[in-house]
Motif scaffolding. Structure first.
Motif, PDB file in Angstrom:
ATOM      1  N   UNK A  59      68.317  -5.857 -13.831  1.00 53.22           N
ATOM      2  CA  UNK A  59      68.125  -7.211 -13.351  1.00 53.22           C
ATOM      3  C   UNK A  59      69.484  -7.769 -12.958  1.00 53.22           C
ATOM      4  N   UNK A  60      69.556  -9.071 -12.763  1.00 53.08           N
ATOM      5  CA  UNK A  60      70.802  -9.673 -12.307  1.00 53.08           C
ATOM      6  C   UNK A  60      71.824  -9.812 -13.419  1.00 53.08           C
ATOM      7  N   UNK A 242      61.323 -18.195  -4.055  1.00 52.29           N
ATOM      8  CA  UNK A 242      60.929 -17.547  -5.302  1.00 52.29           C
ATOM      9  C   UNK A 242      62.016 -17.798  -6.327  1.00 52.29           C
ATOM     10  N   UNK A 270      58.476 -17.143   5.617  1.00 53.79           N
ATOM     11  CA  UNK A 270      59.538 -16.412   4.941  1.00 53.79           C
ATOM     12  C   UNK A 270      59.388 -16.620   3.445  1.00 53.79           C
ATOM     13  N   UNK A 271      59.583 -15.571   2.674  1.00 54.06           N
ATOM     14  CA  UNK A 271      59.552 -15.689   1.218  1.00 54.06           C
ATOM     15  C   UNK A 271      60.867 -15.112   0.734  1.00 54.06           C
ATOM     16  N   UNK A 272      61.607 -15.877  -0.032  1.00 54.37           N
ATOM     17  CA  UNK A 272      62.967 -15.433  -0.362  1.00 54.37           C
ATOM     18  C   UNK A 272      63.300 -15.742  -1.811  1.00 54.37           C
ATOM     19  N   UNK A 273      63.914 -14.782  -2.459  1.00 56.37           N
ATOM     20  CA  UNK A 273      64.327 -14.970  -3.837  1.00 56.37           C
ATOM     21  C   UNK A 273      65.812 -15.286  -3.921  1.00 56.37           C
ATOM     22  N   UNK A 274      66.219 -15.862  -5.040  1.00 53.90           N
ATOM     23  CA  UNK A 274      67.644 -16.136  -5.216  1.00 53.90           C
ATOM     24  C   UNK A 274      67.958 -16.223  -6.696  1.00 53.90           C
ATOM     25  N   UNK A 275      69.222 -16.121  -6.994  1.00 49.95           N
ATOM     26  CA  UNK A 275      69.722 -16.243  -8.362  1.00 49.95           C
ATOM     27  C   UNK A 275      70.820 -17.291  -8.303  1.00 49.95           C
ATOM     28  N   UNK A 278      74.729 -16.860  -7.963  1.00 52.70           N
ATOM     29  CA  UNK A 278      75.393 -16.530  -6.696  1.00 52.70           C
ATOM     30  C   UNK A 278      76.071 -17.742  -6.062  1.00 52.70           C
TER      31      UNK A 278
ATOM     32  N   UNK B 237      70.189  -8.323  -1.178  1.00 53.99           N
ATOM     33  CA  UNK B 237      70.056  -9.025   0.096  1.00 53.99           C
ATOM     34  C   UNK B 237      69.250  -8.237   1.121  1.00 53.99           C
ATOM     35  N   UNK B 264      62.303  -9.527  -4.881  1.00 49.01           N
ATOM     36  CA  UNK B 264      62.953 -10.479  -3.978  1.00 49.01           C
ATOM     37  C   UNK B 264      63.886 -11.390  -4.751  1.00 49.01           C
ATOM     38  N   UNK B 265      63.505 -11.709  -5.995  1.00 47.59           N
ATOM     39  CA  UNK B 265      64.319 -12.583  -6.826  1.00 47.59           C
ATOM     40  C   UNK B 265      65.538 -11.821  -7.353  1.00 47.59           C
ATOM     41  N   UNK B 266      65.263 -10.716  -8.024  1.00 54.61           N
ATOM     42  CA  UNK B 266      66.350  -9.957  -8.648  1.00 54.61           C
ATOM     43  C   UNK B 266      67.356  -9.491  -7.598  1.00 54.61           C
ATOM     44  N   UNK B 268      67.751 -10.811  -4.558  1.00 54.86           N
ATOM     45  CA  UNK B 268      68.036 -11.863  -3.567  1.00 54.86           C
ATOM     46  C   UNK B 268      67.524 -11.452  -2.199  1.00 54.86           C
ATOM     47  N   UNK B 269      66.290 -10.970  -2.174  1.00 53.35           N
ATOM     48  CA  UNK B 269      65.740 -10.439  -0.930  1.00 53.35           C
ATOM     49  C   UNK B 269      64.916 -11.449  -0.174  1.00 53.35           C
ATOM     50  N   UNK B 270      64.513 -11.045   1.012  1.00 52.17           N
ATOM     51  CA  UNK B 270      63.746 -11.913   1.904  1.00 52.17           C
ATOM     52  C   UNK B 270      62.598 -11.106   2.483  1.00 52.17           C
TER      53      UNK B 270
END
Lengths: 334, 334
Positions: A59-60, A242, A270-275, A278, B237, B264-266, B268-270
């Motif tokens: 994971x992150x 997300x 668009x569906x996008x994840x982030x932490x 970052x 990404x 996507x979260x872990x 950071x994807x799209x």
């Protein structure tokens, strides 16, 4: 000095976390080495992300190790210092773990002016998450329609209020009549949807009624059927942020993905994840803007402070996953 | 002139398309009104998107109506003209439908120099889809790692070859040893994965082996378990381009979504969907670049031309959904 009480991970939970997954131990209070300080814990932050930290998978952040002190953001008061930037009596926020005393070299730590839960909430990780998720990942534009789930929680309540500051129509999804009422009566949301009363199909219809032209930004804290309901109502060029999936964190088997993901195709979405980590370099910018909105009364802080001791951490964490908190959940061990 | 044979939609298919869902009718050959021309069909394009056009639900185009001529891209030869820009003998590409003769005012039509299947394939909708999906939506950068599913199909084969032109590592997923061999032996892909031989778990592992540092761009034509396998291997990404979901088009009940979407979260994807028609203004730009690569031999065209009559349309469409075609499937009714 007395003993240092700690909560450590005893076993990796399968599905829901059980009391046996933790050990409660007492060790010596640490001493500050050269360039270090010792802090006494005052406030402990409880966050949905904690569940993910307990699983042994990439994971992150690395998972919390067996027999390691549980990772947590805390606010401490400095009780001993051999660090030039920290004096006894200072209040410091950092990832110091679930323990009564922590030693630190100051890396990743932030001095604050008072021991306020705000520094773990709207100005802490949840506030940063809401700010960057909505404005950067979601690329929110003035006048758009925003839906946020987990809307009465630490992140969701700030997401909705930032969206209102930006002149958007805001629909919040939460569990139970009390939380739903809070959204519209105290936090300024336009519409509150109670997913417990409405059920998955009802949530889909309620979003359609509240956002007949579709959802421009959906900020997802929960995953599961609510994510699907939002996808079904996506506007053209809609964005799904997300942020988390609390409905799935305690599942002990793979949960189904969003079957309506093909809305992304039809709606060019668009569906996008982030932490949030970052964006660490830009936290001060976000904190300054959020602090301004708070002082202007445009963002109301919801904090759910539970008084207790370090030993109450496991029970308090359980409240989070059962959705019993309203706003940012904090354990106050003073 | 003789009769005009047409294939019309008789009933909305549930799940797989059945022969009874079509009617075969003969009507008078149309005459050109002022500013119109009549074309005799030579080549009919068969595309995965056709399945979606048969369902009565909101999408990027209205569904084909019951008793309407089936929508299709075709290449026709002008046999009568009262339009100043089109002369008898001209070859024209357009959405003229599954019928032997069509009348047109020239809107959305494109004159081409010869009756070649290329104009329905690499230089037609599939080529445009590959070009804009990979370069614009996928935002491909030189040296990245690309995975494409449906890799031996009309869109997928062009996606992989454009990625090679751009200096990327390219992994293609296709069904059966013949198609898989085609990818590496004729189309210049670096790796071919046979999803029929490997199964879902095998595909996930094969991607991991072929792309140990993760997948920067996954171009999805199929959905289902292969989308999940790609999500499990997403690089930081990484971008997932949702172009289609042929594995799901014939399903008669909602299919599960990608349960690995939390990658996507872990990571950071799209994940982003698109419709090629949105890029219509830029088709000439893409066609010019693609034509250049074709003439330099850097893009090899795979066309699967089935000779027959208009009445063979339903059977030929069945080949597409059973994956029996290699490259762009075209019905040649000359």
């Amino acid at each position: 000095m007395g003993n240092n009480r700690q909560i450590r991970l005893a076993a990796r939970p399968v599905g829901e976390i059980k009391p046996e997954d933790w050990s409660h131990v007492s060790v010596d209070v640490p001493r500050a080495g050269d360039g270090q300080f010792v802090g006494r814990t005052q406030l402990v932050s409880l966050d949905p992300a904690m569940r993910g930290w307990l699983d042994d998978r990439p994971s992150y952040l690395p998972p919390v190790g067996i027999d390691e002190v549980m990772r947590a953001g805390t606010l401490v008061e400095v009780v001993e210092s051999r660090h030039p930037d920290y004096a006894v009596g200072d209040h410091v926020v950092g990832t110091f773990g679930v323990q009564e005393y922590a030693v630190s070299d100051g890396k990743g730590a932030l001095k604050v002016d008072k021991p306020a839960a705000t520094y773990l909430g709207a100005l802490g990780m949840p506030g940063m998450t809401a700010y960057f998720g909505l404005l950067e990942v979601g690329a929110l534009k003035e006048g758009e329609t925003v839906v946020v789930s987990g809307a009465a929680g630490a992140v969701g309540s700030v997401v909705g209020q930032i969206a209102k500051v930006k002149g958007c129509r805001v629909i919040g999804i939460a569990g139970g009549p009390e939380k739903t009422a809070l959204l519209t009566e105290e936090l300024g949301f336009d519409v509150g949807i109670d997913y417990r009363a409405d059920g998955p199909d009802g949530v889909r219809k309620a979003i359609r009624t509240a956002a007949p032209d579709g959802v421009d930004v959906y900020f997802d804290n929960v995953g599961g059927t609510i994510l699907d309901a939002a996808l079904a109502n996506l506007a053209m060029h809609g964005r799904v942020v997300i942020c988390g999936a609390i409905s799935q964190y305690n599942a002990d088997q793979p949960t189904p993905g969003p079957s309506n993901y093909l809305s992304l195709l039809v709606r060019r979405g668009r569906m996008e994840g982030f932490i949030v980590f970052d964006y660490a370099k830009r936290y001060p910018e976000a904190a300054a803007e959020l602090a301004g909105w708070i002082s202007e009364g445009r963002i109301v802080l919801k904090e759910h402070v539970v008084p207790g001791s370090i030993d109450d951490f496991p029970a308090t964490l359980g409240m989070l996953f059962r959705g019993e908190n309203v706003g940012k959940l904090v354990l106050d061990v003073r």
